[in-house]
Scaffold this active site. Structure first.
Site, PDB file in Angstrom:
ATOM      1  N   LYS A   1      39.004   7.303   7.567  1.00 33.64           N
ATOM      2  CA  LYS A   1      38.054   5.905   7.734  1.00 33.64           C
ATOM      3  C   LYS A   1      36.948   6.361   8.435  1.00 33.64           C
ATOM      4  O   LYS A   1      36.799   7.061   9.542  1.00 33.64           O
ATOM      5  CB  LYS A   1      39.061   4.851   8.546  1.00 33.64           C
TER       6      LYS A   1
ATOM      7  N   GLN B   1      34.911  10.102  15.180  1.00 28.31           N
ATOM      8  CA  GLN B   1      35.443   9.045  14.443  1.00 28.31           C
ATOM      9  C   GLN B   1      36.993   9.191  14.731  1.00 28.31           C
ATOM     10  O   GLN B   1      37.665   8.309  14.931  1.00 28.31           O
ATOM     11  CB  GLN B   1      34.943   9.246  13.022  1.00 28.31           C
TER      12      GLN B   1
ATOM     13  N   LYS C   1      33.648  10.901   7.839  1.00 25.59           N
ATOM     14  CA  LYS C   1      32.492  10.321   7.688  1.00 25.59           C
ATOM     15  C   LYS C   1      31.977  11.029   6.443  1.00 25.59           C
ATOM     16  O   LYS C   1      32.238  12.157   6.061  1.00 25.59           O
ATOM     17  CB  LYS C   1      31.544  11.085   9.116  1.00 25.59           C
TER      18      LYS C   1
ATOM     19  N   ASP D   1      26.934   2.809   7.840  1.00 25.68           N
ATOM     20  CA  ASP D   1      26.520   3.652   8.870  1.00 25.68           C
ATOM     21  C   ASP D   1      24.859   3.311   8.816  1.00 25.68           C
ATOM     22  O   ASP D   1      24.402   2.488   8.197  1.00 25.68           O
ATOM     23  CB  ASP D   1      26.746   4.933   8.990  1.00 25.68           C
TER      24      ASP D   1
ATOM     25  N   THR E   1      30.262  -4.384  15.843  1.00 23.29           N
ATOM     26  CA  THR E   1      29.846  -3.312  16.684  1.00 23.29           C
ATOM     27  C   THR E   1      29.072  -3.854  17.969  1.00 23.29           C
ATOM     28  O   THR E   1      29.554  -3.527  19.136  1.00 23.29           O
ATOM     29  CB  THR E   1      29.061  -2.200  15.881  1.00 23.29           C
TER      30      THR E   1
ATOM     31  N   ASN F   1      21.748  -3.222  12.771  1.00 26.89           N
ATOM     32  CA  ASN F   1      22.906  -4.190  13.063  1.00 26.89           C
ATOM     33  C   ASN F   1      23.544  -4.197  14.463  1.00 26.89           C
ATOM     34  O   ASN F   1      23.752  -5.139  15.034  1.00 26.89           O
ATOM     35  CB  ASN F   1      24.021  -3.590  11.745  1.00 26.89           C
TER      36      ASN F   1
ATOM     37  N   SER G   1      36.670  -3.205  10.977  1.00 31.69           N
ATOM     38  CA  SER G   1      36.780  -2.602   9.432  1.00 31.69           C
ATOM     39  C   SER G   1      38.412  -2.516   9.295  1.00 31.69           C
ATOM     40  O   SER G   1      38.645  -2.898   8.192  1.00 31.69           O
ATOM     41  CB  SER G   1      36.378  -1.085   9.258  1.00 31.69           C
TER      42      SER G   1
HETATM   43  N1  GLU Z   1      29.850   3.804  11.137  1.00 32.32           N
HETATM   44  C1  GLU Z   1      30.606   2.878  12.063  1.00 32.32           C
HETATM   45  C2  GLU Z   1      31.303   4.043  13.187  1.00 32.32           C
HETATM   46  O1  GLU Z   1      30.406   4.715  13.448  1.00 32.32           O
HETATM   47  C3  GLU Z   1      31.721   2.163  11.300  1.00 32.32           C
HETATM   48  C4  GLU Z   1      32.825   3.039  10.634  1.00 32.32           C
HETATM   49  C5  GLU Z   1      33.807   2.067   9.937  1.00 32.32           C
HETATM   50  O2  GLU Z   1      33.773   0.806  10.007  1.00 32.32           O
HETATM   51  O3  GLU Z   1      34.774   2.676   9.158  1.00 32.32           O
HETATM   52  O4  GLU Z   1      32.188   3.846  13.776  1.00 32.32           O
END
Ligand code: GLU
Length: 450
Positions: free
Chosen positions: A89, A110, A125, A165, A208, A239, A382
Site C-alpha cells: 500500500k 511507508q 510506492k 501522492d 492527511t 491537498n 485509505s
Molecule cells: N501518498 C500518501 C502517503 O505518503 C498516501 C498513500 C496511500 O493512501 O496509500 O502516505
C-alpha cells in the site's frame, strides 16, 4: 561497528546514487540501535538487511501520445517493499524528480508508517518522472491510461493498492481506475482516493492534513499546551497543506503561510482556505493568483528567498507544518524557526526535514512530529476506504473522521510510549521508528524464510 551501522555502511556502498533513500535509511537505522541491541533475534534473522531491500521493484516504459500527436516516453515504477503485515500500500507520485531512489525512500518510510496506523497494510510506492505541469486534461488522461496498461498486472485489491501522492489526485486516480477496470474487467478496491460515486471514502481528501493536526493536537496536549491561538507556518498548497490549514482553524489556530514551487504567501490575518481551494483545486493555478485575489497577502517569489533558506520558515510563528515535499526544511531553516520561538514542528509531507534540521529540533527538545507518524492519517484513511470497499458499503463523513481521529490519537500514544520505554521521552523519531519496525520485523520472523 554495530549491526545497524554495518547495514547502513553496506547500503551506502551499494546505492551511492540514491541519496534520498540513504537519507531515510540513515534516519531509521540509527534510531533502531537500542531495539536491535536489546533483541538479538533481529540480527539473527537478518531483519535489517531484509527490510532495507524491496521485495520487488517493477520498472517499465510508459509511452503515450501528446496533443500534438507526438510520442512521449516516461519511466514508470512500483516498488513493492514489504508485505509482511498486509497487501502492499502506498501512493503514486508523478513528478519530474521521481527515480528509483526517491521511490525507495518513500517506500521504506511507508512500511513503518503503515505499520504505525495499526492496520494490516504493507509498504509500497510507485510513480513516474512524468511532469503534470502544463499538460492538458486529455494528456493527463492518456498518460494515466498508459501507466495503468503496464501497472495493472502487478496490483489488485488483496495484492497491492496504490493511491495518490504528489501529482496524483482524484482526477488521476479516476483515469487510472477506469483503465484498470477496462483492462481486467474487475470492479474492485484496487486504488484508494477514488471518487465518492464509485467507491471512494468520504474524508479521504481531508485525511492527511486533518490527521497531521490531530496528531499535533495530541502531542501539544501531552505537553500541557494546546493549539488554541497559535500562529502556524504551513508550506505547500496541495491537498495536505489545504486541509492542514482548514483543521488548524477548527482547533483555534491560525495558518499564516502557504507556498508552491514558485513562491510563498504570508498573511498575518490568516490564509483564506476558501480562496486557496478555488485557486488550487478548481483553477489549478499558481499562488500568484491567490495574491491577486487577497489584498492582505504578501507574495515572495523564489528568486527573492534569502540565500540558502526557504522564505516560508522565516516568519515569527509558534508552529511549523512542512506539507510540501522532501528536504524542504534544512538546518538553516530549522535554526531560523527556533530563533523565532517556534516550539512545534509537525510534518505533513514525507521527509521534509533534512537530517541536520531534525538534529536541531531534537537538540532543542521542541515538540517534533516526524512524517511517518504525523502524516499517517492519509494512508490510514485509505485503509478505511479498503474496508468499506471490501464490505461493499460506505460510511458517513463523521464516522470516517472519528475513526481517523482515534487512529491518530492512538498513534501518538504508541509512539510517545515507545520513546519513554527506550529512555528518550519526547523523541518521537525514535519512538515512531521502533514502534513501526517491531510489528513488521516480528511478522517477518513469524513467516519464516523461503
Ligand atoms: N501518498 C500518501 C502517503 O505518503 C498516501 C498513500 C496511500 O493512501 O496509500 O502516505
Amino acid at each position: 561497528m554495530s549491526y545497524t551501522q554495518r547495514v547502513l555502511a553496506s547500503l551506502k556502498a551499494k546505492y551511492p546514487f540514491q541519496p534520498e533513500f540513504l537519507q531515510a535509511a540513515e534516519e531509521i537505522l540509527t534510531t533502531l540501535e537500542p531495539v536491535v541491541a536489546k533483541e538479538p533475534k533481529y540480527e539473527k534473522y537478518k531483519i535489517l538487511e531484509r527490510m532495507v531491500e524491496p521485495e520487488r521493484t517493477i520498472s517499465f516504459r510508459v509511452e503515450w501520445v501528446d496533443d500534438k500527436g507526438e510520442v512521449q516516453v516516461n519511466k514508470g515504477y512500483r516498488v513493492q517493499f514489504n508485505s509482511a503485515i498486509g497487501p502492499y500500500k502506498g501512493g503514486i507520485r508523478l513528478h519530474p524528480t521521481v527515480n528509483e531512489g526517491v521511490l525507495k525512500f518513500l517506500g521504506l518510510e511507508q512500511i513503518l508508517k503503515n505499520s504505525l496506523t495499526g492496520t494490516p497494510i504493507g509498504g509500497a510506492k510507485g510513480g513516474s518522472d512524468f511532469d503534470p505541469k502544463g499538460k492538458s486534461e486529455t494528456e493527463i488522461m492518456r498518460f494515466c491510461q498508459a501507466f495503468m496498461i503496464q501497472l495493472h498486472r502487478y496490483i489488485g485489491a488483496t495484492v497491492d493498492v496504490p493511491a495518490g501522492d504528489i501529482g496524483t489526485g482524484g482526477r488521476e486516480i479516476g483515469y487510472m481506475y477506469g483503465a484498470y477496470k477496462r483492462l481486467t474487467t474487475r470492479y474492485e478496491g484496487v486504488l484508494t482516493g477514488k471518487g465518492l460515486n464509485y467507491g471512494g471514502s468520504l474524508a479521504r481528501t481531508e485525511a492527511t492534513g486533518y490527521g497531521t493536526v490531530y496528531f499535533t493536537d495530541a502531542m501539544v496536549k501531552d505537553r500541557g499546551d494546546s493549539l488554541q491561538g497559535k500562529k502556524c507556518a504551513v508550506s505547500g498548497s496541495g491537498n495536505v497543506a489545504i486541509y492542514c490549514c482548514e483543521k488548524l482553524y477548527q482547533l483555534g489556530a491560525t495558518p499564516v503561510t502557504v507556498s508552491d514551487s514558485t513562491g510563498t504567501i504570508y498573511d498575518p490575518n490568516g490564509i483564506k482556505v476558501d480562496v486557496l481551494k478555488q485557486v488550487k483545486e478548481v483553477e489549478r493555478a499558481r499562488l500568484t493568483r491567490y495574491a491577486e485575489l487577497v489584498s492582505t497577502a504578501e507574495y515572495t517569489p523564489v528568486e527573492k528567498y534569502p540565500e540558502g533558506k526557504h522564505q516560508v520558515w522565516c516568519y515569527k510563528v509558534d508552529c511549523a507544518f512542512p506539507c510540501a515535499t522532501q528536504n524542504e526544511l534544512n538546518e538553516e531553516d530549522a535554526k531560523t524557526l527556533l530563533a523565532n520561538g517556534c516550539k512545534v514542528v509537525a510534518e505533513g509531507a514525507n521527509m521534509p526535514s533534512t537530517l541536520g534540521a531534525i538534529k536541531q529540533f531534537l537538540d532543542a527538545k521542541i515538540a517534533y512530529a516526524p512524517a511517518k507518524a504525523a502524516n499517517a492519517g492519509g494512508v490510514a484513511t485509505s485503509q478505511l476506504e479498503m474496508e468499506q470497499n471490501a464490505g461493499m458499503t460506505s460510511w458517513t463523513f463523521e464516522e470516517v473522521d472519528s475513526k481517523l481521529h482515534t487512529i491518530m490519537t492512538n498513534l501518538y500514544k504508541n509512539v510517545a510510549e515507545t520513546a519513554r520505554e527506550f529512555g528518550v521521552e519526547g523523541n518521537l523519531v525514535l519512538g515512531a521508528n521502533i514502534a513501526g519496525f517491531r510489528k513488521v520485523a516480528d511478522a517477518m520472523i513469524a513467516q519464516g524464510v523461503i
